[in-house]
Structure formats: C-alpha cells, structure tokens
Write a protein that holds these residues in place. Sequence first.
Motif, PDB file in Angstrom:
ATOM      1  N   THR A 161       0.856  -1.188   0.000  1.00 34.70           N
ATOM      2  CA  THR A 161       0.000   0.000   0.000  1.00 34.70           C
ATOM      3  C   THR A 161       0.891   1.236   0.000  1.00 34.70           C
ATOM      4  OG1 THR A 161      -0.090   0.333   2.400  1.00 34.70           O
ATOM      5  CG2 THR A 161      -1.607  -1.291   1.471  1.00 34.70           C
ATOM      6  N   ALA A 162       0.257   2.394   0.040  1.00 35.90           N
ATOM      7  CA  ALA A 162       1.013   3.651   0.092  1.00 35.90           C
ATOM      8  C   ALA A 162       1.817   3.773   1.382  1.00 35.90           C
ATOM      9  CB  ALA A 162       0.051   4.827  -0.041  1.00 35.90           C
ATOM     10  N   LYS A 163       1.454   2.962   2.401  1.00 35.83           N
ATOM     11  CA  LYS A 163       2.152   3.026   3.691  1.00 35.83           C
ATOM     12  C   LYS A 163       3.267   1.994   3.825  1.00 35.83           C
ATOM     13  CE  LYS A 163      -1.786   4.830   6.331  1.00 35.83           C
ATOM     14  NZ  LYS A 163      -2.683   4.581   7.492  1.00 35.83           N
ATOM     15  N   THR A 164       3.427   1.141   2.832  1.00 33.60           N
ATOM     16  CA  THR A 164       4.442   0.079   2.936  1.00 33.60           C
ATOM     17  C   THR A 164       5.840   0.670   2.894  1.00 33.60           C
ATOM     18  OG1 THR A 164       2.951  -1.469   1.817  1.00 33.60           O
ATOM     19  CG2 THR A 164       5.279  -2.087   1.969  1.00 33.60           C
ATOM     20  N   LYS A 165       6.642   0.318   3.889  1.00 32.40           N
ATOM     21  CA  LYS A 165       8.015   0.816   3.964  1.00 32.40           C
ATOM     22  C   LYS A 165       9.029  -0.270   3.628  1.00 32.40           C
ATOM     23  CE  LYS A 165      10.406   4.572   4.969  1.00 32.40           C
ATOM     24  NZ  LYS A 165      10.352   5.227   6.285  1.00 32.40           N
ATOM     25  N   ALA A 166       8.691  -1.525   3.979  1.00 34.42           N
ATOM     26  CA  ALA A 166       9.671  -2.590   3.798  1.00 34.42           C
ATOM     27  C   ALA A 166       8.998  -3.954   3.786  1.00 34.42           C
ATOM     28  CB  ALA A 166      10.716  -2.545   4.916  1.00 34.42           C
ATOM     29  N   VAL A 167       9.745  -4.935   3.301  1.00 33.73           N
ATOM     30  CA  VAL A 167       9.358  -6.337   3.394  1.00 33.73           C
ATOM     31  C   VAL A 167      10.528  -7.091   4.007  1.00 33.73           C
ATOM     32  CG1 VAL A 167      10.172  -6.860   1.045  1.00 33.73           C
ATOM     33  CG2 VAL A 167       8.510  -8.377   2.146  1.00 33.73           C
TER      34      VAL A 167
END
Length: 394
Positions: A161-167
């Motif tokens: 999503t637009a809030k995803t920073k990392a995996v």
Amino acid sequence: MKLAKRVSALTPSSTLAITAKAKELKAAGHDVIGLGAGEPDFNTPQHILEAAVTAMNDGQTKYTPAGGLAPLKEAVIEKFKRDQGLTYSPSEIIVCTGAKHALYTLFQVLLDEGDEVIIPTPYWVSYPEQVKLAEGTPVFVEGSENNEFKITPEQLEAAITAKTKAVIINSPSNPTGMIYTREELQALGEVCLKHDIFIVSDEIYEKLVYGQNEHVSIAQLSPALKEKTIIINGVSKSHSMTGWRIGYAAGDATVIKAMTNLASHSTSNPTSIAQYATIAAYNGTQEPVEMMRQAFEERLNVIHEKLINIPGFSCLKPQGAFYLFPNAIEAAKLTGFDTVDAWVEAILEEEKVALVPGSGFGSPENVRLSYATSLDLLEKAVERIHSFMTRHMK
C-alpha cells in the motif's frame, strides 16, 4: 502501575508457558528432552576463544566506536566479498549487540507511526513485535505450505500500500528451514523496486544450507536491489556464538549512520572482547563452520525420515537452518485435541518432550522442533511422540 503503550501492545510469546513448564519439570527431576533450542549445541571454536583471551590480556576491555571496531568492519566487508561478491564501505556497516539488536535498531530508524512492514508467515517471533515497538504496522502474508512456506510476487504486490516501507525476507528461514531460490528472489525484488520499498534480508542462517541448495542474498542480484536491501547477519548461528551477541547490518550509508547514532545512545557499543573474537571468527579458519553444518545435515537426514512416520504428521524437508516445522493438526485431532497448542502441552506433560507450538510463528497447525541437539536425544524424542500417538489415537 500504568506502563507505556508500546509495551502493552506487545504479544506475549506463546513459547513462554511451554518453556516455563519444561524447566519446572526438569527441576522436579524429570527427564525432559527440550527441542526448542534456537542455538547450536557446539561450543564456540577454539581459535575464537583464544582470540578473546588475548584481547582481554592485551587490555582491549574499553569502549569502542558505537558502530563497531574498524578491523571488525573490515572483516565483515571481506566476508561479503568472499561469500557473496558484494562490496561495502565501512560507512555501510554497523556492528550491533546481536542480529536481533540490528533489526530492532533498523526498525527504529526506518519506521514512523503507521508505516507498514510486510512479514511473510511463518515468521520469526520477534519481527512483528519489533515493528510494533517502532510504531509500525505488521502486515502478514501467508507463505503457503504448498509453496514451501514462501510468498509469491503476486502476494507481495497485493499486500503493498502507500504506507508500505519494507518487506522482510528470511532465507534460510526460522522456523521452516526453507530457502528462496535465485529466481524467486529476483521476482520478489522486481516488485520491491517497482514500489520503491526497502528489503530487510535476514541471512543469519546462511552458512547452514543442505543438499544441493544454495544461499543467495537478494542484494547480489543487481546494483538496484543492493541499494534497497539492508542485510542483517551475525556470528551467532554460523560460528556458535549466540552468547557473544555480535550481529551487524549492511546497506545504505544514510540508514547505517542513523542506526549508529541511535546505538550510541542505547548500547554505546557492542562488547569489545566479543568484537575481537568475531574478527578471529571471520579472518580465521572456517573449518569448524563446515564441520557443524555437516553434523546438522546428518541429523536432519536421520530425524526427518523418522518424523514423517509419526501418525498425523506431514513435514517438508528443510533446506537450511536447524529446525523442522511439521504440520501436526491431524496428529492433534487423532488424539482428541482441538488445537496443536493443547497437543504440545500434553506431549510435554506425559512424554516430557518440549516442542514449540507454531502459533508463535503465525502458523497454528505446525510445531517447531530444533535438531540442534544430539542425534540420540532426537531419536528418543521421536520415539516418545510416537508412543504418545499410539496410546491416544482414537
């Protein structure tokens, strides 16, 4: 007393009750076989011990730079060149008080409130809790057992999503022992580059790989992926140095600098003596590492065959690390238990075998068994579990 919200939000480890019960039974004189160990059952190699003694005798017992000794950073840099063909500068390396501390510090500098981190399940128990402590939001994506507990590029893309920073990518994995192939990593990496998200690559089990499998770091695959990847590693598993507490992170210099600044206000620096020991671990002979790997592979080959003959068990053969992660839901049902957690508790109570329920790893149908113990004890544990099944099956 009212405690901080960040602590109140933490999920208690589902393994604590089992661990406490196992210790209680042992203290009462029972013959308990514990298969929950997350550490090698070998002592730290002799040349590493000797390097620590030398460091103490030479007076190397003072503060060091917050981000680690320069010679240790150089040893880590040489390790990356030797093992992965990766090139880093000292400004792209931070040495921490264990790989867990490296992860904790990374999330603290990377995440703001509400930032999302995608965590494949099954996961190592501390990932979601560390994300929450940094006021981030864990987003779980199921690694299906049919896909060797690994997520697909399509699943990853759907979770962003637009809030995803990392995996987070953990390969070889704790608790499953599964390894992402070069092709699988490339496909996941392309999704990450498309959406400009960080890749946290936990490679702590990289030296424990079996059969024809290979460990590949996603940072190896292209300069672009290297730029977006923060590698987390250490000597705990590879060199049997869990108690020495030395881990490190490698990646973007801006991120590493922020981590170093934060560490300077928390731990000051990793233990000086342990750092000198780690220099010896990386610069000295690697023969003990290979001997330990071979011992684990031998245990795996023996115990996996025995495990899959237990009624109600199915178990993919791990490719790395030192854990088996069988599906035990049918075993639980066959013996009259609604949940694997209840079945695990009964196994401990009646057979004195301590397993770790998979619920703590986001996979409630499974159990984790560590084969970081002697083959004799492993075989006894499987015999006891089999005996329990035979006695209780309906």
